[in-house]
Motif scaffolding. Structure first.
Motif, PDB file in Angstrom:
ATOM      1  N   ARG A   1       0.819  -1.217   0.000  1.00 32.51           N
ATOM      2  CA  ARG A   1       0.000   0.000   0.000  1.00 32.51           C
ATOM      3  C   ARG A   1       0.857   1.272   0.000  1.00 32.51           C
ATOM      4  O   ARG A   1       0.357   2.345  -0.295  1.00 32.51           O
ATOM      5  CB  ARG A   1      -0.895   0.024   1.236  1.00 32.51           C
ATOM      6  CG  ARG A   1      -1.963  -1.020   1.214  1.00 32.51           C
ATOM      7  CD  ARG A   1      -2.755  -1.007   2.489  1.00 32.51           C
ATOM      8  NE  ARG A   1      -4.152  -1.263   2.190  1.00 32.51           N
ATOM      9  CZ  ARG A   1      -5.114  -1.250   3.074  1.00 32.51           C
ATOM     10  NH1 ARG A   1      -4.862  -0.972   4.334  1.00 32.51           N
ATOM     11  NH2 ARG A   1      -6.343  -1.511   2.723  1.00 32.51           N
ATOM     12  N   TYR A   2       2.103   1.146   0.329  1.00 32.91           N
ATOM     13  CA  TYR A   2       2.979   2.307   0.474  1.00 32.91           C
ATOM     14  C   TYR A   2       3.882   2.435  -0.737  1.00 32.91           C
ATOM     15  O   TYR A   2       4.396   1.447  -1.251  1.00 32.91           O
ATOM     16  CB  TYR A   2       3.792   2.189   1.769  1.00 32.91           C
ATOM     17  CG  TYR A   2       2.894   1.982   2.957  1.00 32.91           C
ATOM     18  CD1 TYR A   2       2.134   3.031   3.462  1.00 32.91           C
ATOM     19  CD2 TYR A   2       2.739   0.730   3.536  1.00 32.91           C
ATOM     20  CE1 TYR A   2       1.267   2.844   4.524  1.00 32.91           C
ATOM     21  CE2 TYR A   2       1.880   0.529   4.606  1.00 32.91           C
ATOM     22  CZ  TYR A   2       1.144   1.591   5.087  1.00 32.91           C
ATOM     23  OH  TYR A   2       0.284   1.395   6.137  1.00 32.91           O
ATOM     24  N   SER A   3       4.077   3.672  -1.188  1.00 40.41           N
ATOM     25  CA  SER A   3       4.873   3.897  -2.394  1.00 40.41           C
ATOM     26  C   SER A   3       6.378   3.738  -2.147  1.00 40.41           C
ATOM     27  O   SER A   3       7.124   3.449  -3.075  1.00 40.41           O
ATOM     28  CB  SER A   3       4.578   5.283  -2.975  1.00 40.41           C
ATOM     29  OG  SER A   3       4.893   6.280  -2.030  1.00 40.41           O
ATOM     30  N   GLU A   4       6.805   3.915  -0.914  1.00 45.77           N
ATOM     31  CA  GLU A   4       8.231   3.744  -0.622  1.00 45.77           C
ATOM     32  C   GLU A   4       8.607   2.278  -0.794  1.00 45.77           C
ATOM     33  O   GLU A   4       7.970   1.395  -0.213  1.00 45.77           O
ATOM     34  CB  GLU A   4       8.540   4.189   0.809  1.00 45.77           C
ATOM     35  CG  GLU A   4      10.000   4.073   1.169  1.00 45.77           C
ATOM     36  CD  GLU A   4      10.302   4.506   2.605  1.00 45.77           C
ATOM     37  OE1 GLU A   4      11.429   4.259   3.045  1.00 45.77           O
ATOM     38  OE2 GLU A   4       9.427   5.076   3.275  1.00 45.77           O
ATOM     39  N   PRO A   5       9.632   1.998  -1.612  1.00 50.44           N
ATOM     40  CA  PRO A   5       9.995   0.592  -1.823  1.00 50.44           C
ATOM     41  C   PRO A   5      10.549  -0.057  -0.557  1.00 50.44           C
ATOM     42  O   PRO A   5      11.074   0.620   0.334  1.00 50.44           O
ATOM     43  CB  PRO A   5      11.061   0.652  -2.916  1.00 50.44           C
ATOM     44  CG  PRO A   5      11.592   2.035  -2.873  1.00 50.44           C
ATOM     45  CD  PRO A   5      10.490   2.919  -2.336  1.00 50.44           C
ATOM     46  N   LEU A   6      10.429  -1.373  -0.509  1.00 51.15           N
ATOM     47  CA  LEU A   6      11.025  -2.121   0.591  1.00 51.15           C
ATOM     48  C   LEU A   6      12.539  -1.927   0.564  1.00 51.15           C
ATOM     49  O   LEU A   6      13.119  -1.690  -0.492  1.00 51.15           O
ATOM     50  CB  LEU A   6      10.721  -3.612   0.439  1.00 51.15           C
ATOM     51  CG  LEU A   6       9.274  -4.046   0.605  1.00 51.15           C
ATOM     52  CD1 LEU A   6       9.117  -5.499   0.193  1.00 51.15           C
ATOM     53  CD2 LEU A   6       8.823  -3.860   2.034  1.00 51.15           C
ATOM     54  N   PRO A   7      13.184  -2.039   1.716  1.00 54.06           N
ATOM     55  CA  PRO A   7      14.652  -1.946   1.725  1.00 54.06           C
ATOM     56  C   PRO A   7      15.258  -3.002   0.798  1.00 54.06           C
ATOM     57  O   PRO A   7      14.795  -4.136   0.725  1.00 54.06           O
ATOM     58  CB  PRO A   7      15.020  -2.227   3.185  1.00 54.06           C
ATOM     59  CG  PRO A   7      13.798  -1.868   3.960  1.00 54.06           C
ATOM     60  CD  PRO A   7      12.645  -2.211   3.059  1.00 54.06           C
ATOM     61  N   SER A   8      16.284  -2.593   0.090  1.00 54.99           N
ATOM     62  CA  SER A   8      16.908  -3.520  -0.849  1.00 54.99           C
ATOM     63  C   SER A   8      18.192  -4.091  -0.253  1.00 54.99           C
ATOM     64  O   SER A   8      18.640  -3.685   0.822  1.00 54.99           O
ATOM     65  CB  SER A   8      17.207  -2.797  -2.174  1.00 54.99           C
ATOM     66  OG  SER A   8      18.037  -1.681  -1.923  1.00 54.99           O
TER      67      SER A   8
END
Length: 158
Positions: free
Chosen positions: A121-128
Protein backbone atom coordinates in the motif's frame (compact mmCIF):
# COMPACT_ATOMS: atom_id res chain seq x y z
CA UNK A 1 8.22 -22.26 13.73
CA UNK A 2 11.71 -22.46 12.34
CA UNK A 3 12.60 -19.08 10.73
CA UNK A 4 14.41 -20.71 7.80
CA UNK A 5 11.41 -22.85 6.95
CA UNK A 6 9.06 -19.90 7.37
CA UNK A 7 11.29 -17.88 5.04
CA UNK A 8 11.03 -20.65 2.43
CA UNK A 9 7.23 -20.62 2.73
CA UNK A 10 7.13 -16.81 2.42
CA UNK A 11 9.34 -17.00 -0.67
CA UNK A 12 7.15 -19.69 -2.27
CA UNK A 13 3.89 -17.83 -1.60
CA UNK A 14 5.23 -14.49 -2.84
CA UNK A 15 6.73 -16.11 -5.93
CA UNK A 16 3.40 -17.75 -6.78
CA UNK A 17 1.67 -14.39 -6.32
CA UNK A 18 4.33 -12.74 -8.51
CA UNK A 19 4.92 -10.26 -5.70
CA UNK A 20 8.39 -11.29 -4.60
CA UNK A 21 11.28 -8.85 -4.56
CA UNK A 22 14.75 -9.33 -3.07
CA UNK A 23 13.69 -7.66 0.18
CA UNK A 24 10.08 -8.86 0.45
CA UNK A 25 10.78 -12.23 2.04
CA UNK A 26 13.10 -10.75 4.66
CA UNK A 27 10.72 -7.84 5.38
CA UNK A 28 7.90 -10.28 6.11
CA UNK A 29 10.13 -12.66 8.06
CA UNK A 30 11.37 -9.83 10.29
CA UNK A 31 7.81 -8.52 10.72
CA UNK A 32 6.59 -11.95 11.86
CA UNK A 33 9.60 -12.41 14.14
CA UNK A 34 8.97 -9.07 15.84
CA UNK A 35 5.20 -9.40 16.02
CA UNK A 36 4.83 -12.99 17.19
CA UNK A 37 8.29 -14.45 17.61
CA UNK A 38 7.00 -17.01 15.08
CA UNK A 39 5.29 -18.62 18.05
CA UNK A 40 1.89 -17.05 18.62
CA UNK A 41 -1.22 -17.12 16.42
CA UNK A 42 -3.31 -14.98 18.76
CA UNK A 43 -2.24 -11.78 20.44
CA UNK A 44 -0.74 -12.37 23.85
CA UNK A 45 -2.73 -10.47 26.46
CA UNK A 46 -6.05 -10.85 24.66
CA UNK A 47 -5.87 -8.24 21.90
CA UNK A 48 -7.47 -8.65 18.46
CA UNK A 49 -4.34 -9.31 16.36
CA UNK A 50 -4.06 -12.72 14.66
CA UNK A 51 -1.51 -14.88 12.88
CA UNK A 52 2.26 -14.77 12.82
CA UNK A 53 2.08 -11.18 11.53
CA UNK A 54 -0.39 -10.17 14.25
CA UNK A 55 -2.66 -8.43 11.77
CA UNK A 56 -5.74 -6.84 13.27
CA UNK A 57 -9.17 -7.75 11.87
CA UNK A 58 -9.86 -4.15 10.81
CA UNK A 59 -6.69 -4.14 8.67
CA UNK A 60 -7.52 -7.54 7.20
CA UNK A 61 -11.04 -6.51 6.19
CA UNK A 62 -9.84 -3.16 4.87
CA UNK A 63 -7.32 -4.98 2.67
CA UNK A 64 -10.02 -7.34 1.51
CA UNK A 65 -12.42 -4.53 0.60
CA UNK A 66 -9.91 -2.10 -0.90
CA UNK A 67 -7.36 -4.41 -2.52
CA UNK A 68 -9.02 -7.73 -3.29
CA UNK A 69 -12.61 -6.69 -4.02
CA UNK A 70 -11.44 -4.04 -6.49
CA UNK A 71 -8.83 -6.18 -8.29
CA UNK A 72 -10.40 -9.35 -9.66
CA UNK A 73 -7.11 -10.77 -10.99
CA UNK A 74 -5.41 -10.31 -7.62
CA UNK A 75 -8.37 -11.88 -5.83
CA UNK A 76 -8.37 -14.90 -8.15
CA UNK A 77 -4.62 -15.36 -7.65
CA UNK A 78 -5.06 -15.10 -3.88
CA UNK A 79 -7.76 -17.78 -3.92
CA UNK A 80 -5.57 -20.04 -6.09
CA UNK A 81 -2.32 -19.66 -4.15
CA UNK A 82 -3.94 -19.82 -0.72
CA UNK A 83 -6.19 -22.76 -1.68
CA UNK A 84 -9.37 -20.92 -0.80
CA UNK A 85 -12.63 -22.36 -2.15
CA UNK A 86 -14.56 -19.86 -4.22
CA UNK A 87 -17.43 -19.79 -1.72
CA UNK A 88 -15.24 -19.08 1.31
CA UNK A 89 -16.33 -16.29 3.57
CA UNK A 90 -19.45 -14.61 4.62
CA UNK A 91 -21.71 -12.10 3.02
CA UNK A 92 -21.25 -8.60 4.36
CA UNK A 93 -23.73 -5.72 4.35
CA UNK A 94 -23.02 -4.82 0.71
CA UNK A 95 -23.40 -8.39 -0.55
CA UNK A 96 -19.71 -9.03 -1.20
CA UNK A 97 -17.94 -12.08 0.15
CA UNK A 98 -15.14 -11.81 2.69
CA UNK A 99 -13.11 -14.62 4.20
CA UNK A 100 -13.41 -15.08 7.95
CA UNK A 101 -10.65 -13.31 9.86
CA UNK A 102 -9.63 -16.50 11.66
CA UNK A 103 -8.00 -17.59 8.40
CA UNK A 104 -5.10 -15.33 9.42
CA UNK A 105 -3.98 -18.17 11.68
CA UNK A 106 -5.63 -21.12 9.95
CA UNK A 107 -4.21 -20.35 6.50
CA UNK A 108 -0.58 -19.24 6.70
CA UNK A 109 -0.26 -18.49 2.94
CA UNK A 110 -3.24 -16.12 3.28
CA UNK A 111 -1.53 -14.39 6.21
CA UNK A 112 1.65 -14.03 4.13
CA UNK A 113 -0.28 -12.67 1.14
CA UNK A 114 -2.20 -10.12 3.19
CA UNK A 115 0.94 -9.00 5.03
CA UNK A 116 2.63 -8.42 1.67
CA UNK A 117 -0.44 -6.55 0.39
CA UNK A 118 -0.36 -4.33 3.48
CA UNK A 119 3.24 -3.31 2.74
CA UNK A 120 2.40 -2.79 -0.95
CA UNK A 121 0.00 0.00 0.00
CA UNK A 122 2.98 2.31 0.47
CA UNK A 123 4.87 3.90 -2.39
CA UNK A 124 8.23 3.74 -0.62
CA UNK A 125 10.00 0.59 -1.82
CA UNK A 126 11.03 -2.12 0.59
CA UNK A 127 14.65 -1.95 1.72
CA UNK A 128 16.91 -3.52 -0.85
CA UNK A 129 20.02 -5.61 -0.54
CA UNK A 130 23.30 -3.83 0.17
CA UNK A 131 26.90 -4.88 -0.40
CA UNK A 132 29.04 -5.87 2.56
CA UNK A 133 32.79 -5.27 2.80
CA UNK A 134 33.41 -8.43 0.75
CA UNK A 135 31.09 -7.35 -2.07
CA UNK A 136 28.34 -9.83 -1.14
CA UNK A 137 24.66 -8.89 -1.19
CA UNK A 138 23.23 -8.82 2.34
CA UNK A 139 20.04 -7.61 3.96
CA UNK A 140 20.18 -4.23 5.72
CA UNK A 141 18.41 -5.29 8.93
CA UNK A 142 18.43 -1.77 10.36
CA UNK A 143 16.58 -0.50 7.26
CA UNK A 144 14.16 -3.44 7.42
CA UNK A 145 13.32 -2.73 11.06
CA UNK A 146 12.98 1.01 10.34
CA UNK A 147 10.56 0.22 7.48
CA UNK A 148 8.59 -2.08 9.78
CA UNK A 149 8.33 0.64 12.43
CA UNK A 150 7.30 3.24 9.88
CA UNK A 151 4.65 1.20 8.06
CA UNK A 152 3.58 -1.76 10.20
CA UNK A 153 3.77 -0.19 13.65
CA UNK A 154 3.50 3.56 13.07
CA UNK A 155 1.90 4.02 16.52
CA UNK A 156 3.94 1.79 18.84
CA UNK A 157 2.11 3.11 21.94
CA UNK A 158 -1.07 1.25 20.91
Amino acid sequence: MDPNQFGILIDEVLSELKSNTPGAMMQLLVTAAIESGLRFFKQVGGGPALGFFQMEPATFYDLWRVVYQEDAYRRIELFRVCHLPSQVGMENTIGAYEPPVNLLYKNIPLAIATARAQYQRYSEPLPSLVKNEFGNDIYDLDAIVDYYIKYWRPNPEK
